[in-house]
Design a protein around this motif. Structure first.
Motif, mmCIF file in Angstrom:
data_model
loop_
_atom_site.group_PDB
_atom_site.id
_atom_site.type_symbol
_atom_site.label_atom_id
_atom_site.label_comp_id
_atom_site.label_asym_id
_atom_site.label_seq_id
_atom_site.Cartn_x
_atom_site.Cartn_y
_atom_site.Cartn_z
ATOM 1 N N ARG B 108 0.256 0.119 -12.913
ATOM 2 C CA ARG B 108 1.034 -0.840 -12.145
ATOM 3 C C ARG B 108 1.825 -1.755 -13.076
ATOM 4 O O ARG B 108 2.994 -2.058 -12.826
ATOM 5 N N GLY B 112 4.861 -0.478 -11.718
ATOM 6 C CA GLY B 112 4.918 -1.233 -10.466
ATOM 7 C C GLY B 112 6.308 -1.820 -10.239
ATOM 8 O O GLY B 112 7.164 -1.745 -11.115
ATOM 9 N N ARG B 113 6.495 -2.416 -9.065
ATOM 10 C CA ARG B 113 7.828 -2.949 -8.747
ATOM 11 C C ARG B 113 8.266 -4.037 -9.719
ATOM 12 O O ARG B 113 9.442 -4.281 -9.918
ATOM 13 N N ARG B 114 7.244 -4.743 -10.299
ATOM 14 C CA ARG B 114 7.585 -5.765 -11.298
ATOM 15 C C ARG B 114 7.157 -5.309 -12.680
ATOM 16 O O ARG B 114 6.992 -6.120 -13.591
ATOM 17 N N PRO B 130 4.898 3.020 -6.561
ATOM 18 C CA PRO B 130 3.774 2.697 -5.668
ATOM 19 C C PRO B 130 4.040 3.132 -4.218
ATOM 20 O O PRO B 130 5.186 3.090 -3.765
ATOM 21 N N PHE B 131 2.988 3.549 -3.545
ATOM 22 C CA PHE B 131 3.038 3.976 -2.138
ATOM 23 C C PHE B 131 3.823 5.278 -1.935
ATOM 24 O O PHE B 131 4.177 5.609 -0.820
ATOM 25 N N ILE B 209 -5.966 4.679 -5.882
ATOM 26 C CA ILE B 209 -6.090 3.673 -4.830
ATOM 27 C C ILE B 209 -5.600 2.308 -5.316
ATOM 28 O O ILE B 209 -5.075 1.517 -4.542
ATOM 29 N N THR B 210 -5.736 2.057 -6.618
ATOM 30 C CA THR B 210 -5.269 0.778 -7.156
ATOM 31 C C THR B 210 -3.747 0.756 -7.235
ATOM 32 O O THR B 210 -3.103 -0.231 -6.903
ATOM 33 N N PHE B 211 -3.178 1.860 -7.668
ATOM 34 C CA PHE B 211 -1.748 1.894 -7.955
ATOM 35 C C PHE B 211 -0.918 2.291 -6.733
ATOM 36 O O PHE B 211 0.187 1.795 -6.527
ATOM 37 N N ASN B 212 -1.448 3.195 -5.906
ATOM 38 C CA ASN B 212 -0.623 3.788 -4.855
ATOM 39 C C ASN B 212 -1.004 3.412 -3.441
ATOM 40 O O ASN B 212 -0.297 3.750 -2.507
ATOM 41 N N GLY B 213 -2.161 2.768 -3.276
ATOM 42 C CA GLY B 213 -2.584 2.494 -1.922
ATOM 43 C C GLY B 213 -3.067 3.746 -1.231
ATOM 44 O O GLY B 213 -3.471 4.717 -1.877
ATOM 45 N N ASN B 214 -3.016 3.717 0.081
ATOM 46 C CA ASN B 214 -3.678 4.739 0.855
ATOM 47 C C ASN B 214 -2.963 4.878 2.193
ATOM 48 O O ASN B 214 -3.078 4.017 3.045
ATOM 49 N N TYR B 215 -2.161 5.934 2.346
ATOM 50 C CA TYR B 215 -1.528 6.155 3.637
ATOM 51 C C TYR B 215 -1.527 7.650 3.958
ATOM 52 O O TYR B 215 -1.160 8.450 3.102
#
Lengths: 249, 263
Positions: B108, B112-114, B130-131, B209-215
């Motif tokens: 991240r 990550g975005r930042r 991410p995501f 799960i920390t970096f990408n989340g869960n969808y």
């Protein structure tokens, strides 16, 4: 001694040293409190009060998902007090017969929207989530169930970019700037107030997370466990809980 | 049948049996605890199929990326002599010992975005990891690459430098030697390394799960699905775990007959 051996012996010593130190004569009593992760700030503050009131007693706090804690207790993990963020997890402990008396409600927690500091996307309500990258808890975890109820009531159809495993993970996605907004508890918004802004959700007071606490049957000293529950329900407990963003009971 | 070297010592056999039990008993316990009657229903569930498909495709993509990037790095480590080779190897291995969550945080901080690279990438292309499924592949590659590099480096070393030298004396360029001699000789080891990386990617959870989340459908791989399901339904989580176990063992066995003498 050959060099290789020396390194090996050193490594072994390093590994067992903490154990040896911990075994050293430590006559203090400990009260082991297992609590939902959202209680971290409030319970840490209360532990200091408790230790002040009970000299010689050390409060050992263990935070985690309510379900996980209840389940580890059902599997005979040690502990004196259990505090959960919902009734369902407390019921797991009750069903397993590990609680000593009737669990009591001691706090409520409402869901709020958190955004980056300054709310750059000008989010004012759940409807404004449409068009931003937002996150919430997964359907199966308590904060996700509450979120679903509120979203359904507001007839919001915007889809999140991620269904996080717990509320802290949800908060962290917003605090780190990966997501624009997230649905977390008011207490979480307070704990991260330096990184996020919080926006109240209409109607969320009607579907709060209800926090339960109970002494455990295996507690070595029942009085110490009961004293913790009394402290949580006292005026000092209210202050600590309110400071942390909860509504006390 | 009498072994000419004598009887195998109990001092070795007993720990070996314990090691086997330690590895096999928990898996067997899981199989026994599974609610078999409810299994067919679990297998038909949409989230399971989505997650399984996503797991298989991202792990396979990650394994391929690991080969494309890892093979050259393994060659550099195995065949070139330079001053900081030891340091380079140590750096490559670091992600092996990192807790996966730390790997996620590191990713991240970078993508990550930042992040260090994520922010400029987002500004220029409008894309952020991410995501997204690409983010999942990225975290898979990050955790699997060290396995692939170390395994392939070992294979390159074991196949011996002399053949490279012989090819060079016959006038082959170093690239031709790599293509026609080094890689074919080390092929079993390379495939074993790729499978190892694939298996590591399939089981990857913390960094994802920390970096990408869960969808569902984009980032919810099998380990995520199992973890989330476990919060509310232990039985279902067990059934999902069993599916994961069967798929992994199945793939390893299928490959074993054909490719992997060593696994």
């Amino acid at each position: 001694m050959p060099r290789r051996w020396r390194t090996g012996v050193l490594l072994v010593l390093l590994l067992i040293a903490p154990g040896l130190v911990a075994c050293g004569g430590d006559e203090e009593e400990t009260l082991q409190v297992l609590a939902a992760a959202s209680l971290t700030e409030a319970y840490t503050a209360l532990a200091r009060d408790y230790e002040f009131d009970h000299p010689g007693v050390e409060v050992e706090l263990q935070f985690g998902s309510s379900t996980d804690l209840a389940e580890t207790l059902a599997d005979d993990a040690p502990g004196d007090v259990l505090a959960t963020a919902d009734e369902r997890s407390m019921q797991i402990a009750v069903d397993a017969g590990v609680t000593a008396s009737e669990p009591q409600v001691f706090a409520l927690n409402e869901l709020v929207i958190v955004t980056a500091r300054g709310n750059p996307d000008r989010i004012r309500s759940l409807e404004d989530l449409d068009g931003v990258d937002w996150v919430r808890c997964a359907d199966d975890v308590p904060c996700g169930r509450v979120a679903l109820t509120l979203l359904d009531a507001a007839e919001v159809t915007a889809e999140p970019v991620s269904l996080e495993v717990d509320v802290k993970a949800t908060l962290e996605k917003v605090a780190s700037g990966e997501a624009d907004a997230g649905l977390v508890y008011a207490s979480d918004a307070v704990s991260a107030s330096s990184a996020v802004d919080s926006v109240p959700i209409e109607g969320s007071a009607a579907v709060p997370a209800v926090y339960y606490v109970a002494p455990l049957a295996q507690a070595a000293d029942t009085e110490l466990a009961e004293a913790w529950i009394a402290l949580v329900g006292s005026a000092a407990g209210d202050v600590a809980l309110n400071n942390a963003g909860f509504t006390s009971r | 049948m009498k072994d000419p070297l004598g009887r195998p010592p109990a001092l070795l056999l007993i720990p070996a049996a314990l090691a086997t039990a330690l590895l096999v008993v928990p898996l067997a316990a899981m199989v026994v605890a599974t609610d078999w009657a409810g299994l067919p229903e679990q297998l038909r569930s949409e989230p399971l199929r989505q997650a399984l498909w996503l797991s298989l495709t991202t792990a396979t993509t990650a394994a391929l990326v690991c080969l494309v990037l890892g093979l050259p790095l393994a060659w550099v480590l195995a065949r070139l002599d330079f001053r900081f080779r030891g340091v380079l190897r140590a750096l490559v291995v670091v992600p092996l010992v990192l807790p996966p969550v730390v790997a996620g945080v590191a990713l991240r901080t970078t993508f990550g975005r930042r992040g260090l690279l994520g922010e400029p990438i987002l500004e220029v292309t409008g894309f952020s990891f991410p995501f997204t499924t690409w983010g999942v592949v990225l975290s898979h590659v990050f955790v699997s690459l060290p396995f692939v590099v170390i395994a392939v480096e070992g294979a390159f070393r074991a196949s011996g430098r002399e053949y490279d030298a012989a090819a060079a004396t016959l006038g082959a360029s170093r690239w031709t030697t790599f293509r026609r001699v080094t890689v074919p000789l080390a092929l079993p080891g390379i495939i074993a390394g790729a499978v190892l990386g694939w298996a590591r990617a399939l089981g990857e959870f913390g960094a994802t799960i920390t970096f990408n989340g869960n969808y569902p459908g984009t980032t919810q791989v099998m380990p995520n699905l199992i973890y989330v399901t476990r919060q509310s339904d232990q039985e279902a989580a067990l059934a999902l775990s069993l599916v994961m176990l069967v798929v992994s063992v199945g793939v390893l066995l299928a490959l074993r007959d054909r490719w992997l003498g060593g696994i």
